[in-house]
Design an enzyme around this catalytic site. Structure first.
Site, PDB file in Angstrom:
ATOM      1  N   CYS A 281      -3.000  -4.797   2.911  1.00 38.18           N
ATOM      2  CA  CYS A 281      -2.384  -3.492   3.154  1.00 38.18           C
ATOM      3  C   CYS A 281      -2.825  -2.488   2.093  1.00 38.18           C
ATOM      4  CB  CYS A 281      -0.865  -3.641   3.135  1.00 38.18           C
ATOM      5  SG  CYS A 281      -0.011  -2.073   3.327  1.00 38.18           S
TER       6      CYS A 281
ATOM      7  N   CYS B  59      -0.047  -0.124   0.858  1.00 36.43           N
ATOM      8  CA  CYS B  59       0.907  -0.731  -0.084  1.00 36.43           C
ATOM      9  C   CYS B  59       0.278  -0.901  -1.466  1.00 36.43           C
ATOM     10  CB  CYS B  59       1.343  -2.116   0.390  1.00 36.43           C
ATOM     11  SG  CYS B  59       1.616  -2.277   2.139  1.00 36.43           S
ATOM     12  N   ASP B  60      -0.973  -1.320  -1.525  1.00 37.65           N
ATOM     13  CA  ASP B  60      -1.541  -1.789  -2.801  1.00 37.65           C
ATOM     14  C   ASP B  60      -2.685  -0.940  -3.352  1.00 37.65           C
ATOM     15  OD1 ASP B  60       0.208  -3.930  -2.645  1.00 37.65           O
ATOM     16  OD2 ASP B  60      -1.189  -5.115  -1.441  1.00 37.65           O
TER      17      ASP B  60
END
Ligand SMILES: Cc1cc2nc3c(=O)[nH]c(=O)nc-3n(C[C@H](O)[C@H](O)[C@H](O)COP(=O)(O)OP(=O)(O)OC[C@H]3O[C@@H](n4cnc5c(N)ncnc54)[C@H](O)[C@@H]3O)c2cc1C
Length: 321
Positions: free
Chosen positions: A148, A151-152
Site C-alpha cells: 500500500c 499507507c507507507d
C-alpha cells in the site's frame, strides 16, 4: 485473518443477535448495499472487516468515479460512502465474520461481536493483495515491503524504491510514490504494461520512474530491513542484485471468500452470482470483488452492491407477504 483460523459460529458467553440484513464488508460494494438497504428501512448492519472503507480507502486518489471532476481522495470517498449509508440508518460495526452457516435459515454468522443471525446476507468481502511468496517476503513485510503506497509511501522519502507489477494499481501507486522517493523502478515480468493508456503515458514519461522489463524478483534481501532484491530476466535467465530500500508489490488480488467455501457455489475463489447478484443459496447475495473477477472497479463494485440490496429488499418483502 489467517486462512486456517477457525472460530465456531457460536462463541461462548457472547449474545446472539438477530438482524434482517447483514452485510459483510465495508468497501464500495458493502456500503452501497448499506445505503440502498437503509433507504428501504431494513436497518442493515455492516461488518467492516479489518479494512474500514475497503481497498478504496488505501488508494491515494480516485479519478474515475463519476461526480468528482477533479478526482477524490480514496479515504475521503470511503468516508463519504459510510456517512451517506449511516444517514439513512445503516449501522457499521468494526468487526469481522469468521464463520458462516448457510445451511439453515436464518443464516448464522460468527463474528468478533458474537453470533449474528441474519434473514438476508450480502457478501461484499472484496479482495486482498496477492503476495510474491518468495524468500524474504514474509520476514521483511513492514520492514520495507509494502502492499500500500498510500499507507507507507511517506516512509520512503528520498529513497530508491521498487514497484512490482504492470497493471493500473502498480502504475497508480508508483506515480504516487514519486512524491516521496528519489526513484521508482518498476519491475515487470512482461515486455509491455497492462495498465490503461493514460496511466502508461504518465508513468513512462515521469522523470523519476524507470522500467525493467521481462524481469521477476526471486528474493528480497535484508537483515533488519530491505536492502536489495534478487532479480532474474525471464528471457535470458540472467540474475542480478538491485539495491533498494523499499519494495511495493502490486501483482493482483485474491477474493476474501475462504469462509464461504463448501457452503456456496464458487468459481476460482469468486462467489458465483447471476445478474441479479443471487448466489446459489436463496437469500444470500454477493457483490463487488468477492464475486467479480472482471471489472474490479469502485463504480462496478458499488453498482453490484446497490443491485444486491434491491434484490435483498424484494426477498424480504416476499418473505413478509
Ligand atoms: C492500489 C489500488 C488502486 C485502485 N485504484 C482504483 C481506481 O483508481 N479506480 C477504481 O475504480 N478502482 C480502483 N481500485 C479498485 C477498487 O478499490 C476496488 O475495485 C473496490 O474497492 C472493490 O470494492 P469491494 O467493496 O468489492 O471490496 P474491497 O474494497 O476489497 O472491500 C472489502 C471489504 O470487506 C471487508 N472484509 C473482508 N473480509 C471480511 C470478513 N471476513 N468479515 C467482514 N468484512 C470483511 C474488508 O475489511 C473491506 O472492508 C484500486 C485498488 C487498489 C488496491
Amino acid at each position: 485473518m489467517p486462512d486456517n483460523f477457525e472460530v465456531p459460529v457460536s462463541l461462548p458467553n457472547t449474545p446472539i443477535r438477530h438482524v434482517r440484513l447483514l452485510i459483510l464488508g465495508s468497501g464500495p460494494a458493502g456500503l452501497a448495499a448499506a445505503l440502498y438497504a437503509a433507504r428501504a428501512e431494513l436497518a442493515p448492519v455492516v461488518l467492516s472487516g479489518t479494512e474500514l472503507g475497503g481497498q478504496v480507502s488505501l488508494t491515494f486518489t480516485i479519478e474515475n468515479y463519476p461526480g468528482f471532476p477533479e478526482g477524490v481522495g480514496g479515504a475521503e470517498l470511503g468516508d463519504l460512502f459510510q456517512k451517506q449509508a449511516e444517514r439513512f440508518g445503516a449501522r457499521v460495526e468494526f468487526a469481522s465474520a469468521y464463520s458462516v452457516d448457510l445451511s439453515q435459515h436464518p443464516f448464522k454468522v460468527g463474528t468478533d461481536n458474537g453470533e449474528v443471525q441474519a434473514e438476508v446476507l450480502i457478501i461484499a468481502t472484496g479482495a486482498s493483495p496477492i503476495h510474491l511468496n518468495i524468500p524474504g517476503e514474509a520476514e521483511l513485510t513492514g520492514r520495507g515491503i509494502s502492499y500500500c503506497a498510500t499507507c507507507d509511501g511517506w516512509f520512503f522519502k528520498d529513497k530508491n524504491v521498487v514497484v512490482i507489477g504492470g497493471g493500473d494499481s502498480a502504475l497508480e501507486e508508483g506515480l504516487f510514490l514519486t512524491r516521496y522517493a528519489s526513484s521508482v523502478t518498476v519491475f515487470h515480468r512482461r515486455d509491455s504494461l497492462r495498465a490503461g493508456v493514460v496511466l502508461q503515458k504518465r508513468a513512462l514519461e515521469h522523470p523519476k520512474m524507470k522500467f525493467i522489463w521481462n524481469t521477476i524478483i526471486t528474493e528480497v534481501v535484508g537483515k533488519e530491513k530491505v536492502e536489495a532484491v534478487k532479480t532474474k530476466n525471464v528471457q535470458t535467465g540472467e540474475e542480478g542484485l538491485f539495491q533498494t530500500e523499499g519494495v511495493f508489490v502490486f501483482i493482483g488480488h485474491t477474493p476474501n471468500t475462504k469462509i464461504f467455501e463448501g457452503q456456496i457455489e464458487m468459481e476460482k475463489g469468486y462467489v458465483k452470482v447471476d445478474n441479479h447478484m443471487n448466489t446459489s443459496v436463496a437469500g444470500v447475495y454477493a457483490a463487488g470483488e468477492a464475486a467479480d473477477p472482471n471489472f474490479r472497479q469502485v463504480i462496478t463494485s458499488a453498482g453490484m452492491g446497490a443491485a444486491a440490496a434491491i434484490e435483498a429488499t424484494k426477498f424480504l418483502e416476499k418473505a413478509d407477504g
